[in-house]
Scaffold this motif. Structure first.
Motif, mmCIF file in Angstrom:
data_model
loop_
_atom_site.group_PDB
_atom_site.id
_atom_site.type_symbol
_atom_site.label_atom_id
_atom_site.label_comp_id
_atom_site.label_asym_id
_atom_site.label_seq_id
_atom_site.Cartn_x
_atom_site.Cartn_y
_atom_site.Cartn_z
ATOM 1 N N ASP A 76 6.467 18.295 0.334
ATOM 2 C CA ASP A 76 8.015 17.461 0.940
ATOM 3 C C ASP A 76 7.804 15.851 2.412
ATOM 4 O OD1 ASP A 76 10.605 18.111 -0.393
ATOM 5 O OD2 ASP A 76 10.579 20.154 0.704
ATOM 6 N N GLN A 77 7.692 15.006 3.020
ATOM 7 C CA GLN A 77 7.817 14.174 3.834
ATOM 8 C C GLN A 77 8.367 14.022 4.145
ATOM 9 O OE1 GLN A 77 4.237 10.954 4.291
ATOM 10 N NE2 GLN A 77 6.012 10.300 3.296
ATOM 11 N N VAL A 78 8.369 14.225 5.446
ATOM 12 C CA VAL A 78 9.667 13.496 6.086
ATOM 13 C C VAL A 78 8.402 12.309 7.109
ATOM 14 C CG1 VAL A 78 11.553 15.276 6.573
ATOM 15 C CG2 VAL A 78 9.490 14.749 8.729
ATOM 16 N N VAL A 94 -2.954 5.847 -1.134
ATOM 17 C CA VAL A 94 -3.722 6.230 0.155
ATOM 18 C C VAL A 94 -2.755 7.616 0.231
ATOM 19 C CG1 VAL A 94 -4.447 6.338 2.686
ATOM 20 C CG2 VAL A 94 -4.448 4.403 1.176
ATOM 21 N N VAL A 95 -4.173 8.670 0.070
ATOM 22 C CA VAL A 95 -3.469 9.676 0.170
ATOM 23 C C VAL A 95 -3.769 10.616 1.539
ATOM 24 C CG1 VAL A 95 -3.595 12.384 -0.740
ATOM 25 C CG2 VAL A 95 -2.677 10.507 -2.102
ATOM 26 N N TYR A 96 -3.517 11.286 2.261
ATOM 27 C CA TYR A 96 -3.359 11.885 3.373
ATOM 28 C C TYR A 96 -3.506 13.541 3.849
ATOM 29 C CZ TYR A 96 1.607 12.147 5.603
ATOM 30 O OH TYR A 96 2.725 11.926 5.080
ATOM 31 N N ASP A 97 -4.065 13.827 4.014
ATOM 32 C CA ASP A 97 -4.358 15.986 4.511
ATOM 33 C C ASP A 97 -2.750 15.870 5.076
ATOM 34 O OD1 ASP A 97 -6.363 15.947 3.230
ATOM 35 O OD2 ASP A 97 -7.699 16.006 4.455
ATOM 36 N N ASP A 98 -2.065 16.975 4.556
ATOM 37 C CA ASP A 98 -1.517 17.375 4.485
ATOM 38 C C ASP A 98 -1.129 18.088 5.867
ATOM 39 O OD1 ASP A 98 1.319 17.900 2.509
ATOM 40 O OD2 ASP A 98 -0.892 17.729 1.755
ATOM 41 N N GLY A 99 -2.009 18.202 6.694
ATOM 42 C CA GLY A 99 -2.460 19.331 8.242
ATOM 43 C C GLY A 99 -1.899 18.909 9.032
ATOM 44 N N SER A 100 -2.541 17.398 8.890
ATOM 45 C CA SER A 100 -2.577 16.180 10.028
ATOM 46 C C SER A 100 -1.109 15.440 10.239
ATOM 47 C CB SER A 100 -4.049 15.217 9.832
ATOM 48 O OG SER A 100 -4.444 14.576 8.497
ATOM 49 N N GLY A 101 -1.158 14.570 9.400
ATOM 50 C CA GLY A 101 0.567 13.997 9.093
ATOM 51 C C GLY A 101 -0.611 13.002 9.078
ATOM 52 N N TYR A 102 -0.163 11.700 9.115
ATOM 53 C CA TYR A 102 -0.346 10.211 9.106
ATOM 54 C C TYR A 102 0.817 9.105 9.924
ATOM 55 C CZ TYR A 102 -2.639 6.383 7.159
ATOM 56 O OH TYR A 102 -3.366 4.827 7.131
ATOM 57 N N ASP A 103 -0.188 8.934 11.003
ATOM 58 C CA ASP A 103 -0.106 7.718 11.790
ATOM 59 C C ASP A 103 0.390 6.593 11.221
ATOM 60 O OD1 ASP A 103 0.949 9.531 13.116
ATOM 61 O OD2 ASP A 103 0.238 9.387 15.139
ATOM 62 N N THR A 127 0.618 -0.947 -0.049
ATOM 63 C CA THR A 127 0.088 0.332 0.096
ATOM 64 C C THR A 127 0.908 1.177 -0.118
ATOM 65 O OG1 THR A 127 -1.408 -1.072 1.399
ATOM 66 C CG2 THR A 127 -1.611 1.499 1.139
ATOM 67 N N TYR A 128 0.711 2.156 -0.660
ATOM 68 C CA TYR A 128 1.323 3.545 -1.382
ATOM 69 C C TYR A 128 0.923 4.516 -1.128
ATOM 70 C CZ TYR A 128 4.291 7.002 -3.877
ATOM 71 O OH TYR A 128 5.311 8.202 -4.040
ATOM 72 N N LEU A 129 1.513 5.010 -0.074
ATOM 73 C CA LEU A 129 0.577 6.520 1.217
ATOM 74 C C LEU A 129 1.703 7.307 0.861
ATOM 75 C CD1 LEU A 129 1.090 4.536 4.515
ATOM 76 C CD2 LEU A 129 -1.269 5.310 3.554
ATOM 77 N N ALA A 130 0.895 8.715 0.785
ATOM 78 C CA ALA A 130 2.104 9.224 0.538
ATOM 79 C C ALA A 130 1.165 11.337 1.205
ATOM 80 C CB ALA A 130 1.436 9.766 -0.702
ATOM 81 N N ASN A 131 1.458 12.201 1.450
ATOM 82 C CA ASN A 131 0.837 13.562 1.340
ATOM 83 C C ASN A 131 -0.343 13.649 0.410
ATOM 84 O OD1 ASN A 131 4.036 13.193 1.036
ATOM 85 N ND2 ASN A 131 3.203 15.705 1.430
ATOM 86 N N ARG A 132 -0.904 14.804 0.687
ATOM 87 C CA ARG A 132 -1.775 15.169 -0.344
ATOM 88 C C ARG A 132 -1.064 16.365 -1.611
ATOM 89 N NH1 ARG A 132 -6.125 14.552 -1.489
ATOM 90 N NH2 ARG A 132 -6.663 13.735 0.666
ATOM 91 N N ALA A 133 -0.343 17.146 -1.018
ATOM 92 C CA ALA A 133 1.314 18.104 -1.771
ATOM 93 C C ALA A 133 1.710 17.001 -2.416
ATOM 94 C CB ALA A 133 1.474 18.680 -0.277
ATOM 95 N N GLY A 143 3.524 -2.469 17.321
ATOM 96 C CA GLY A 143 4.301 -2.648 18.479
ATOM 97 C C GLY A 143 5.252 -2.050 18.164
ATOM 98 N N ARG A 144 5.173 -0.757 16.787
ATOM 99 C CA ARG A 144 5.315 0.367 16.331
ATOM 100 C C ARG A 144 4.821 1.564 15.679
ATOM 101 N NH1 ARG A 144 11.738 -0.719 13.599
ATOM 102 N NH2 ARG A 144 12.777 -0.342 15.696
ATOM 103 N N THR A 145 5.538 2.239 16.224
ATOM 104 C CA THR A 145 4.491 3.688 15.295
ATOM 105 C C THR A 145 5.288 4.666 14.174
ATOM 106 O OG1 THR A 145 2.546 3.620 16.396
ATOM 107 C CG2 THR A 145 3.120 5.453 15.370
ATOM 108 N N VAL A 146 4.403 4.599 12.666
ATOM 109 C CA VAL A 146 6.109 5.630 11.890
ATOM 110 C C VAL A 146 5.232 6.611 11.921
ATOM 111 C CG1 VAL A 146 6.731 5.746 9.876
ATOM 112 C CG2 VAL A 146 7.180 3.313 11.130
ATOM 113 N N ARG A 147 5.659 7.712 11.901
ATOM 114 C CA ARG A 147 5.197 9.090 11.641
ATOM 115 C C ARG A 147 5.188 9.447 10.179
ATOM 116 N NH1 ARG A 147 6.226 11.653 17.714
ATOM 117 N NH2 ARG A 147 5.151 10.545 18.892
#
Length: 299
Positions: free
Chosen positions: A170-172, A140-149, A97-103, A154-158
């Motif tokens: 840009d996304q870190v 999956v495209v998520y909104d830039d304002g909220s970020g995505y957890d 599943t390819y995740l990225a921010n909207r911008a 056992g491990r959460t990546v932000r």
């Protein structure tokens, strides 16, 4: 340099190294147009950060990640839309599943085709690696304002959009339990900051906003920084990029205030910064950075 003398941007998965428990990096070893690639594992899923450029590179990365995952779910994310970071994502279709921010998704859609054409125009091994490669589209495209957890078990990546800097999207990628930060091309080591300033076609890079982003990232003091290109390091990597961007801005703007021509500013700033950082590569990006900051000075 002829087309055939261009370096082959080949990802070397055999060089993968574990930098924290269940967190591997495939280093670029300073090969041009090869990014540092991350493999981040939890008990339920594995996240891949960056694909490498083109089909063959991405196939190697996917095969390596699948071996690490051993049946766990796979995810993919990219730090920004540039070809060596994202233009292998098609290989992951139906496998991850390819995740990225909207911008970033917007950048892929609006500017991806132009960048694909530009990189193919380089010829040689770069063009060959991009044969038949489509512009990727995230699942999956998520909104830039909220970020995505992202919970890997056992491990959460932000996944955290930074706002406009090196690109608009840009996304870190933060791994809090390991103290690791993937910066994409917001940070490099051993080279001058990459300013994709190509007016009138692409002027989204912002030296001013990039500097603000680096101030914020440096304040977080991660244990390990994985830059887009170059050697891994500690928090000093972020401070060094921040300091260089401030240096570039100040030296450009003080000359802009004196009514020098842009050509004169470029010549003086380029000579000064090369003298201060003689070991850094990518000197061609100084001129682009000056051009960007001259335009921002005028606003």
């Amino acid at each position: 340099m002829t087309d055939e003398q261009l370096p082959d941007p080949a990802v070397q998965v055999a060089h993968a190294q574990e930098i924290a428990p269940d967190l591997l990096v495939i280093p670029n070893h300073r090969v041009q147009l090869v990014p540092n690639i991350g493999i981040i594992a939890g008990t339920q899923a594995v996240l891949v950060v960056e694909t490498g450029i083109g089909t063959a590179n991405a196939e190697q990365v996917l095969a390596f990640a699948s071996e690490v995952a051993k049946g766990r779910r796979l995810y993919l994310t990219t730090t920004h839309f540039h070809p060596e970071h994202a233009f292998g994502a098609h290989v992951f279709a139906d496998r991850a599943t390819y995740l990225a921010n909207r911008a970033q998704a917007d950048d892929l859609k609006t500017k991806g085709p132009g960048y694909l054409e530009m990189f193919r125009s380089f010829g040689g091994p770069i063009a060959r690696r991009l044969e038949g490669v489509p512009v990727p589209a995230p699942d999956v495209v998520y909104d830039d304002g909220s970020g995505y957890d992202l919970d890997l078990g056992g491990r959460t990546v932000r996944l955290r959009p930074t706002g406009r800097g090196h690109t608009k999207g840009d996304q870190v990628v933060e791994v809090p339990d390991a103290g690791v930060l993937f910066t994409g091309d917001l940070a490099e080591t051993g080279q001058f900051a990459i300013f994709p300033w190509f007016p009138p076609y692409d002027t989204d890079v912002s030296g001013v906003r990039w500097l603000t982003v680096m101030d914020r990232l440096a304040a977080g003091a991660p244990r390990v920084v994985v830059p887009g290109h170059g050697d891994l390091g500690g928090p000093q990597v972020l401070a060094d990029v921040r300091d260089y961007l401030r240096e570039l801005r100040d030296e450009t703007w003080v000359r802009r205030d004196s009514a020098m021509s842009e050509d004169e500013i470029v010549a003086e700033v380029r000579a000064l910064l090369i003298e201060r950082h003689p070991e850094w590569v990518g000197q061609e990006w100084i001129e682009r950075g000056v051009g960007c900051l001259c335009a921002e000075h005028a606003v």
